[in-house]
Design an enzyme around this catalytic site. Structure first.
Site, mmCIF file in Angstrom:
data_model
loop_
_atom_site.group_PDB
_atom_site.id
_atom_site.type_symbol
_atom_site.label_atom_id
_atom_site.label_comp_id
_atom_site.label_asym_id
_atom_site.label_seq_id
_atom_site.Cartn_x
_atom_site.Cartn_y
_atom_site.Cartn_z
ATOM 1 N N ASP A 42 0.912 -1.152 -0.120
ATOM 2 C CA ASP A 42 -0.075 -0.052 0.098
ATOM 3 C C ASP A 42 0.867 1.375 -0.003
ATOM 4 O O ASP A 42 2.220 1.190 0.345
ATOM 5 C CB ASP A 42 -0.806 -0.045 1.255
ATOM 6 C CG ASP A 42 -2.049 1.136 1.152
ATOM 7 O OD1 ASP A 42 -2.243 1.819 0.239
ATOM 8 O OD2 ASP A 42 -2.619 1.084 2.161
ATOM 9 N N SER A 43 0.446 2.329 -0.233
ATOM 10 C CA SER A 43 1.321 3.654 -0.068
ATOM 11 C C SER A 43 1.466 3.886 1.316
ATOM 12 O O SER A 43 2.297 4.380 1.618
ATOM 13 C CB SER A 43 0.459 4.780 -0.820
ATOM 14 O OG SER A 43 -0.905 5.058 0.117
ATOM 15 N N CYS B 69 -4.944 -2.120 -0.603
ATOM 16 C CA CYS B 69 -5.478 -0.638 -1.038
ATOM 17 C C CYS B 69 -6.482 -0.697 -2.180
ATOM 18 O O CYS B 69 -6.219 -1.440 -3.103
ATOM 19 C CB CYS B 69 -4.106 0.124 -1.618
ATOM 20 S SG CYS B 69 -4.580 1.701 -2.220
ATOM 21 N N ASN B 70 -7.469 -0.106 -1.927
ATOM 22 C CA ASN B 70 -8.706 -0.317 -3.020
ATOM 23 C C ASN B 70 -8.261 0.630 -4.052
ATOM 24 O O ASN B 70 -8.456 0.091 -5.233
ATOM 25 C CB ASN B 70 -10.063 0.657 -2.133
ATOM 26 C CG ASN B 70 -10.624 -0.364 -1.037
ATOM 27 O OD1 ASN B 70 -10.272 0.008 0.154
ATOM 28 N ND2 ASN B 70 -11.251 -1.255 -1.511
ATOM 29 N N THR B 71 -7.502 1.776 -4.034
ATOM 30 C CA THR B 71 -7.294 2.797 -5.306
ATOM 31 C C THR B 71 -6.195 1.795 -6.059
ATOM 32 O O THR B 71 -6.415 1.846 -7.241
ATOM 33 C CB THR B 71 -6.664 3.954 -4.645
ATOM 34 O OG1 THR B 71 -7.585 4.795 -3.864
ATOM 35 C CG2 THR B 71 -6.297 4.705 -5.893
ATOM 36 N N CYS C 86 -12.481 2.166 1.837
ATOM 37 C CA CYS C 86 -11.290 2.145 1.990
ATOM 38 C C CYS C 86 -10.470 1.536 3.029
ATOM 39 O O CYS C 86 -11.036 1.536 3.955
ATOM 40 C CB CYS C 86 -10.718 3.815 2.016
ATOM 41 S SG CYS C 86 -9.055 4.446 2.311
ATOM 42 N N THR C 87 -9.303 0.929 2.807
ATOM 43 C CA THR C 87 -8.973 0.136 3.640
ATOM 44 C C THR C 87 -8.487 0.882 5.143
ATOM 45 O O THR C 87 -8.543 0.180 6.049
ATOM 46 C CB THR C 87 -7.514 -0.527 3.258
ATOM 47 O OG1 THR C 87 -6.702 0.190 2.684
ATOM 48 C CG2 THR C 87 -8.043 -1.857 2.242
#
Length: 264
Positions: free
Chosen positions: A7-8, A70-72, A177-178
């Protein structure tokens, strides 16, 4: 068994904790991108480039599977990640839990980032899995960023603002969103109406962790020895969990279970 998550930022903590609970003996590799976060405002092409770099850093540690926590990133980069890493490393994306939420009949709300709210991706999931169910898309301005930095005042303000956009007849909320799963109980408290049935929240962490084990042909073993190691990569560099991660129960769970070292 070694499972990587990417994830970011610390949105991957919910899925990481779910994996840890299912398999405390699994070695974990967390690949974050502090140099490039947040990913949300980036173009799909730029986000994909960052996501591929973070995934390749994780892949260099030879995991058996990679979870995109991460959803995005799952929306924009999952195809590229699978093309790059599979079949050697199974890649598991994160999808909002609209299907199980809609099974309850609604009305339901989907809390998501402003970039995801109203997107063709989310609308497609609604049409596919929630046909005939009343669905309200709620943009949560600033909530993911507030959770990322463990900013209590900003979290409260963002939750209150999103709650005001959520109709009172909503019985179910999808956490799209996680990051939001880390403050799920605060969201529940803000939305629960006096005298109403308990609000149902649907996150993705448990389903994603279970899917990773299925892809590996492994069974849950929550009673296994808590010997799994934890490696943290920060834009490719080995480091430690960001301090805000320890603000959340999911983050505190990780060093409590296994040593902070990579088993090679």
């Amino acid at each position: 068994m070694k499972i990587a998550l990417m994830d970011s930022g610390i949105g991957l903590l919910a899925a990481t904790a779910a994996v840890r609970r299912l398999r405390p003996d699994a070695d974990l590799v967390l690949s974050l991108d502090p140099d490039g976060m947040p990913w949300g405002p980036r173009t799909p092409e730029d986000l994909t480039e960052r996501a591929v770099a973070v995934a390749e850093a994780a892949a260099a540690r030879r995991p058996d599977a990679l979870i995109v926590g991460c959803n995005t990133a799952s929306v924009h980069a999952l195809s590229a990640l699978r093309a790059r890493l599979e079949p050697d490393i199974p890649v598991i994306g994160t999808v909002p839990a609209i299907k199980p939420a809609a099974a309850g009949g609604g009305p339901l709300a989907i809390w998501a980032t402003p970039a995801t709210t109203g997107s063709a991706y989310q609308r497609g999931l609604i049409e596919e899995f929630a046909d005939g169910v009343k669905v309200i898309e709620v943009p949560c301005w600033g909530l993911a960023e507030a959770v990322e930095h463990a900013d209590e005042a900003a979290i409260d303000a963002a939750v209150v603002a999103a709650a005001e956009l959520t109709p009172g007849d909503v019985t179910t909320v999808v956490l799209g969103c996680t990051h939001y799963e880390l403050v799920a109980e605060r969201i529940r408290a803000a939305l629960q109406r006096s005298g109403a049935a308990p609000l149902v929240l649907h996150g993705s962490a448990g389903a994603v962790a279970a899917q990773a084990l299925r892809r590996l042909g492994a069974e849950p073993a929550p009673g296994a020895p808590a010997e799994g190691t934890l490696t943290v990569l920060l834009s490719g560099r080995e480091g430690e969990l960001p301090t805000p991660a320890l603000h959340y129960a999911e983050g505190r769970l990780l060093p409590a279970i296994g040593p902070l070292a990579d088993r090679r």
